[in-house]
Design a protein around this motif. Structure first.
Motif, PDB file in Angstrom:
ATOM      1  N   ALA A 316       0.841  -1.190   0.000  1.00 51.05           N
ATOM      2  CA  ALA A 316       0.000   0.000   0.000  1.00 51.05           C
ATOM      3  C   ALA A 316       0.877   1.241   0.000  1.00 51.05           C
ATOM      4  CB  ALA A 316      -0.930   0.022   1.206  1.00 51.05           C
ATOM      5  N   CYS A 317       0.394   2.288  -0.664  1.00 47.49           N
ATOM      6  CA  CYS A 317       1.076   3.582  -0.692  1.00 47.49           C
ATOM      7  C   CYS A 317       0.169   4.619  -0.048  1.00 47.49           C
ATOM      8  CB  CYS A 317       1.387   4.009  -2.118  1.00 47.49           C
ATOM      9  SG  CYS A 317       2.501   2.912  -2.996  1.00 47.49           S
ATOM     10  N   SER A 318       0.773   5.449   0.772  1.00 44.42           N
ATOM     11  CA  SER A 318       0.031   6.489   1.471  1.00 44.42           C
ATOM     12  C   SER A 318       0.751   7.812   1.285  1.00 44.42           C
ATOM     13  CB  SER A 318      -0.059   6.151   2.964  1.00 44.42           C
ATOM     14  OG  SER A 318      -0.611   7.223   3.696  1.00 44.42           O
ATOM     15  N   THR A 319      -0.005   8.896   1.298  1.00 43.56           N
ATOM     16  CA  THR A 319       0.609  10.220   1.345  1.00 43.56           C
ATOM     17  C   THR A 319      -0.045  11.007   2.476  1.00 43.56           C
ATOM     18  OG1 THR A 319      -0.887  11.429  -0.150  1.00 43.56           O
ATOM     19  CG2 THR A 319       0.881  10.158  -1.164  1.00 43.56           C
ATOM     20  N   VAL A 320       0.728  11.942   3.035  1.00 42.41           N
ATOM     21  CA  VAL A 320       0.233  12.760   4.144  1.00 42.41           C
ATOM     22  C   VAL A 320       0.603  14.211   3.895  1.00 42.41           C
ATOM     23  CG1 VAL A 320       0.357  10.875   5.820  1.00 42.41           C
ATOM     24  CG2 VAL A 320       2.328  12.416   5.530  1.00 42.41           C
ATOM     25  N   SER A 321      -0.147  15.096   4.516  1.00 45.86           N
ATOM     26  CA  SER A 321       0.130  16.524   4.395  1.00 45.86           C
ATOM     27  C   SER A 321       1.232  16.940   5.363  1.00 45.86           C
ATOM     28  CB  SER A 321      -1.137  17.330   4.682  1.00 45.86           C
ATOM     29  OG  SER A 321      -1.472  17.260   6.064  1.00 45.86           O
ATOM     30  N   ASP A 322       1.799  18.102   5.115  1.00 46.39           N
ATOM     31  CA  ASP A 322       2.779  18.658   6.047  1.00 46.39           C
ATOM     32  C   ASP A 322       2.167  18.855   7.430  1.00 46.39           C
ATOM     33  OD1 ASP A 322       4.615  18.703   4.018  1.00 46.39           O
ATOM     34  OD2 ASP A 322       4.994  20.851   4.083  1.00 46.39           O
ATOM     35  N   TRP A 323       0.909  19.273   7.461  1.00 42.09           N
ATOM     36  CA  TRP A 323       0.237  19.505   8.748  1.00 42.09           C
ATOM     37  C   TRP A 323       0.118  18.200   9.530  1.00 42.09           C
ATOM     38  CZ3 TRP A 323      -0.733  23.008  12.190  1.00 42.09           C
ATOM     39  CH2 TRP A 323      -1.715  22.803  13.144  1.00 42.09           C
ATOM     40  N   GLU A 324      -0.232  17.119   8.849  1.00 41.15           N
ATOM     41  CA  GLU A 324      -0.344  15.821   9.519  1.00 41.15           C
ATOM     42  C   GLU A 324       1.010  15.355  10.037  1.00 41.15           C
ATOM     43  OE1 GLU A 324      -4.070  13.673   7.236  1.00 41.15           O
ATOM     44  OE2 GLU A 324      -2.210  13.999   6.123  1.00 41.15           O
ATOM     45  N   ALA A 325       2.066  15.577   9.244  1.00 42.42           N
ATOM     46  CA  ALA A 325       3.410  15.223   9.716  1.00 42.42           C
ATOM     47  C   ALA A 325       3.790  16.065  10.931  1.00 42.42           C
ATOM     48  CB  ALA A 325       4.421  15.410   8.589  1.00 42.42           C
ATOM     49  N   HIS A 326       3.434  17.328  10.898  1.00 41.53           N
ATOM     50  CA  HIS A 326       3.701  18.221  12.041  1.00 41.53           C
ATOM     51  C   HIS A 326       2.963  17.731  13.286  1.00 41.53           C
ATOM     52  CE1 HIS A 326       3.825  21.786  14.564  1.00 41.53           C
ATOM     53  NE2 HIS A 326       2.511  21.873  14.512  1.00 41.53           N
TER      54      HIS A 326
END
Length: 766
Positions: A316-326
């Motif tokens: 599976a591939c996922s992407t996240v926003s900068d805000w979520e990483a923060h």
């Protein structure tokens, strides 16, 4: 296995958009088994080599709150914030790759101790080269320092100051590239080739496969540590940051081996999803990346030697926003872990899993999840959240970014780069095709496209993302505050509310199964020269119709004026003020022209039933003379001529030249030069045009009364779109205070405009 105490406090779930990019599941990976990556002898050699470094295995931290949140037996985090004296795992691969490359260069056995390698290098002139976002370069530089050889690290232009300083503190020469990581990689490769150095890179290309493979082999030390630490509780899911894919290659190669039942999920920034998009396309692709606080993952192309393994083995591939990483970074610090944003991305990825995602991954109350936390903390700018689907919230976010035009104001504004990055991140978060257009450095425009199924009409929403200066604004120009139904701040009305409404309508088009494309163009520089829309059109973007979402009070503007800017130099003869016979006064001669210009203005206004659309002319500035005691040799009059249908740059120049030629004949010593410096055409569309009629019907339905068509005296980008044969209208929210000391947009109107634009797209593109 290290752990931390259970706190029994459920962490706050991050906000999520209902339209965000979904997880990508790779069905082929379910039955795939990785080939044997390393022999027992090779594993022993690598483990023995790494045993020469201080610190030993890194800890495995239990995240009980997250396990409870996910509904699984356990979540463990492999904490690589301290590895061999550096704040990242990268030294595992960089050290082994460097060691193998140098040992081969010197014809040494691969069990040669580090001190012996250093001694052998004493008589050699060798430089290590690498491209890096920070951690890999620092690891290569550390190896150079340990072996007393030079290291040159090539970095992208937007590298954070503290990251660059950390590289320099390792003794490396840092070369700042003008472009992205991919550009830095190219310059590092060329530098190594030209100087006969050793390129230590985890990205492969033709003829350069060995060192990237050795780096991947070095990373696998971490996987063997995890096996030992988990003992009889093997992982069900391993989540790793992707980047160029080399680290993910090592994860897949280890955990998808024969006898393992673990699944592997990659995570990337929304704005740099090269592995995600390659697996979705079933071929290696290069993507246009945008700035992200996850700097180490800001990569546009997967490594070619990693790609076959990732394509076959990533579940599976996922992407996240900068805000979520923060948010994930902030949470982990409360748990005694101090990660960088790349390292926190795996936690952000599992926290975004839906019930269906967990089912597809086979996660249940017996599952064990391992998050690979790859780096220690770094400084970064706190990002903005991009999860908002509401047009008013999005307007607030846009207003809170200063995007004042750098060509205007006594103090130049910062321009459009920051707001363009937010818009690009907002689009990518929703998996909307995004294009960054920046022929003029620092003046980007952003295009977002929701593709239709085919054979339908295309619709473009256009809005400028620059504003006039924030100077002179009475209150906080970046507040985005809402009071009594009004949203305040510079650009709230002109025209961030219209931009937000258009973006929300674009995202809604994803759910409408349209046949035609819906296109958003967020353009630079409309407040000055409109280079943004010009450049978008030059790039080739077209549509069957368009709406420019300037603030019109929900009235439909179907015509407006154009303009021509001109400069008239009236010439005199310089002389001492006491010698009238020698001098000619350019300023007083210019007075004759100004009188005629005033008469010309009166003539232009005659015979028009609609004074709003009458052509006009005015003198904008006048400049002449040097000091009181001299006859001025030059007086320059700058003027603006507002034009209507049928008038062009040529017709205006002819009219002005006719006035000036008559003065040359009737006024003694009158001499001039005329220059047309800039012009924009007028715009008009008939109210009974099919597109105008469609928009009118939908606006009327929304307002509960007949929509009103009007004409305006100002100029907009409508004219540029119309010049390319695109039927276009000007229509946007209610508000007030354009370019004024207080500016606002009506909250209810913003919502209504977003809904109307969505309906227009639904009807026109279906």
């Amino acid at each position: 296995m290290g752990s931390i105490p259970k706190h029994h406090v459920a962490p706050t779930l991050p906000a999520m958009s209902s339209l965000r990019r979904p997880l990508l599941f790779n069905e082929a990976a379910k039955t795939w088994t990785a080939p044997v990556a390393l022999t027992a002898e090779e594993k022993h050699a690598i483990d023995t080599f790494h045993g020469q470094f201080p610190g030993g295995p890194t800890r495995l931290v239990s995240l009980d709150d997250i396990a409870c949140e996910l509904g699984v037996a356990a979540v463990y985090l492999k904490d690589e914030s301290h590895r061999f004296g550096l704040p990242a795992f990268k030294i595992l691969g960089a050290s082994w790759g460097t060691y193998r490359a140098l040992a081969r260069r010197l014809n040494l056995a691969i069990d040669t101790p580090l001190p012996a390698l250093k001694e052998a290098l004493a008589g050699e002139t060798v430089t290590l080269y690498a491209a890096s976002e920070g951690n890999h370069g620092r690891a290569v530089a550390r190896m150079g320092s340990l072996l007393s050889i030079a290291a040159e690290i090539h970095v992208p232009h937007d590298m954070h100051r503290t990251t660059k300083e950390a590289l320099e503190n390792e003794g490396a020469k840092v070369v700042v590239n003008s472009g992205t990581y991919d550009d830095a990689l190219e310059t590092a490769k060329k530098a190594a080739e030209s100087e006969g150095g050793v390129l230590v890179q985890d990205f492969s290309f033709q003829g350069y496969e060995d060192i990237p493979k050795w780096i991947v082999d070095g990373y696998m030390t971490m996987m063997r540590e995890i096996d030992t630490q988990l003992k009889d509780s093997p992982p069900s899911l391993v989540v790793c940051p992707a980047g160029v894919g080399s680290f993910a290659q090592s994860v897949v190669s280890h955990f998808k081996r024969q006898g393992s039942r673990a699944k592997v999920m990659t995570v990337e920034p929304d704005t740099a999803a090269c592995v995600y998009k390659s697996i979705r396309s079933d071929e290696l692709v290069t993507v246009q990346t945008h700035a992200t606080i996850m700097a180490g993952l800001d990569c546009g192309t997967p490594s070619p030697i990693a790609w076959p393994i990732l394509k076959a083995g990533v579940d599976a591939c996922s992407t996240v926003s900068d805000w979520e990483a923060h948010q994930a970074t902030e949470y982990l610090t409360t748990q005694g872990v101090f990660p960088g944003t790349c390292a926190a991305a795996p936690l952000a990825a599992v926290r975004r899993l839906t019930k269906g995602d967990k089912s597809s991954l086979g996660l249940d109350r017996n599952s064990v999840v391992v998050l690979l936390c790859t780096e220690g903390s770094k400084e970064y700018e706190t990002p903005m959240d991009v999860s908002m689907d509401d047009a008013v919230e999005l307007t607030q976010a846009l207003v809170r970014i200063n995007s004042a035009n750098p060509s205007l104001g006594s103090v130049p504004g910062p321009g459009e780069s920051e707001i363009a990055r937010l818009i690009a991140a907002w689009l990518e978060h929703r998996d909307i095709e995004t294009h960054w257009i920046e022929p003029t450095k620092g003046r980007p425009s952003v295009v977002g496209v929701v593709r239709g199924s085919g054979a339908g009409k295309s619709l473009m929403f256009n809005g400028h993302i620059d504003t006039v200066t924030t100077l002179g604004y009475d209150d906080d120009p970046l507040s985005g505050e809402i009071r009594c139904g009004k949203l305040y701040g510079r650009g709230a009305d002109d025209m961030k509310s219209g931009v937000a409404a258009a973006l929300v309508a674009l995202a809604a088009a994803k759910t409408q199964n349209l046949r035609g494309d819906v296109i958003f163009t967020g353009v630079a520089d409309e407040e000055a020269m409109s280079i943004g829309t010009e450049q978008v059109l030059e790039t080739g973007w077209r549509a069957d119709a368009a709406i420019v979402n300037e603030p019109t009070g929900e009235l439909i503007v179907h015509a407006h004026k154009g303009f021509v800017w001109a400069e008239v130099d009236v010439h005199g003869v310089a002389a001492h003020g006491s010698l009238p016979s020698a001098g000619v006064d350019a300023i007083t001669k210019a007075g004759y022209f100004l009188v005629e210009l005033d008469k010309y203005s009166d003539r232009l206004l005659q015979g028009w039933d609609d004074p709003v659309m009458a052509p006009t002319v005015h003198a904008s500035t006048i400049k002449g003379g040097e000091e009181p005691s001299s006859y001025p040799a030059l007086c320059t009059v700058v003027l603006e001529r507002r034009t209507v249908g049928g008038e062009t740059r040529g017709t205006v120049e002819s009219e002005l030249r006719n006035i000036l030629d008559k003065l040359s004949k009737s006024v003694k010593d009158f001499q001039y030069d005329l220059r047309i410096t800039f012009d924009r055409p007028p715009f008009a569309i008939e109210t009974d045009h099919p597109f105008a009629a469609l928009v009118s019907d939908i606006v009327s339905e929304s307002l509960g009364r007949k929509a009103k068509f009007i004409k305006e005296p100002y100029w907009t980008d409508c004219a540029l779109l119309a010049s390319k044969g695109i039927p276009v209208l000007l229509w946007g929210p209610k508000g007030d205070g354009l370019h004024a000391k207080e500016e606002w947009a009506d909250v209810e109107s913003i919502q209504r405009v977003a809904k109307v634009l969505s309906r227009v797209a639904s009807r026109f593109c279906s």
